[in-house]
Enzyme design. Structure first.
Site, short mmCIF file in Angstrom:
data_model
loop_
_atom_site.label_atom_id
_atom_site.label_comp_id
_atom_site.label_asym_id
_atom_site.label_seq_id
_atom_site.Cartn_x
_atom_site.Cartn_y
_atom_site.Cartn_z
N LYS A 15 2.83 39.29 40.92
CA LYS A 15 1.67 39.79 40.42
C LYS A 15 0.55 39.70 40.73
CE LYS A 15 0.70 38.54 36.09
NZ LYS A 15 1.07 37.33 36.30
N ARG A 88 -2.94 39.56 26.70
CA ARG A 88 -1.70 38.01 27.12
C ARG A 88 -1.50 38.27 25.43
NH1 ARG A 88 -5.78 34.99 29.71
NH2 ARG A 88 -4.81 33.96 31.45
N ARG A 125 6.79 25.28 44.74
CA ARG A 125 5.76 25.74 45.62
C ARG A 125 4.54 24.37 45.70
NH1 ARG A 125 2.27 30.29 42.10
NH2 ARG A 125 2.34 28.55 40.26
N ARG A 158 1.44 21.17 42.72
CA ARG A 158 -0.62 21.35 42.00
C ARG A 158 0.80 20.62 40.79
NH1 ARG A 158 -2.58 27.56 42.81
NH2 ARG A 158 -0.76 27.64 41.22
#
Length: 212
Positions: A15, A88, A125, A158
């Site tokens: 997105k 959401r 990632r 992360r």
């Protein structure tokens, strides 16, 4: 005027990448409730003070305060916006229509992708915190393992990109998204794109959706 856009998709579905392209090509304004919350606090407005007191107390910002925030920062009659990460759930979808969009033309675009692909994508990632570059050990590895191609800094995995955390986030997303998709489908405003396709292919399909 082009339609207001509501981007719906699981974390890692692309997105944010598509939002940047739409902003660059069509002049959309990007609406991130998190960014708006921080900006309103910095302004020191009455609304910002309300938000700050809620967060300082360790509470989540309630839906009505978020709606007040959107109305204070969005000029729906004269500008076009991308709502990214909001709504959401079903209640927020209805409230966005009735209290913010108020009949303005809008389209909801769902980034449809196999959740197992997303888990693999996010777990692999790696992020360069200073340069902002994002890598993937499978699809876009850095030239030097563990180092950013641009800045040479160490890449970070992360804490919220671990498999267990990602799967929990996906489960929460699935529970909430189905009623939202049904809501927009019933009003003829839901459009699906295959987020597993290339970024360029996805962008071309979104362009066709908003210009036809």
């Amino acid at each position: 005027m082009r339609p207001q856009l509501i981007l719906i998709g699981a974390p890692g579905s692309g997105k944010g990448t598509q939002a940047k392209k739409l902003i660059s090509e069509f002049g959309y304004n990007h609406v991130s409730t998190g960014d708006l919350l921080r900006a309103e606090i910095q302004k020191g407005s009455d609304l910002g003070e309300r938000v700050k007191s809620i967060l300082d107390a360790g509470n989540l910002v309630d839906d009505q305060t978020v709606l007040d925030l959107l109305n204070a920062n969005c000029d729906i009659a004269n500008s076009t916006y991308i709502f990214d990460g909001y709504p959401r759930n079903l209640e927020q979808s209805r409230a966005l229509d009735s209290e913010v969009l108020k009949g303005a033309s809008s389209k909801a675009i769902y980034f449809d992708v196999d959740l197992e692909i997303l888990v693999e994508r996010i777990v692999n990632r790696r992020v360069a915190m200073k340069s902002g570059e994002i890598y993937n050990l499978i699809t876009r590895p850095p030239k030097t393992p563990g180092k950013c191609d641009v800045s040479g800094e160490d890449l970070v995995h992360r804490k919220d990109d671990t498999e267990e955390t990602v799967r929990n986030r996906m489960n929460v997303f699935i529970e909430n998204v189905e009623p939202v998709l049904a809501y927009y489908e019933q009003s003829g405003r839901l459009y699906r794109v295959k987020a597993s396709e290339s970024s360029t292919e996805v962008f071309e399909k979104i362009k066709n959706l908003i210009t036809k």
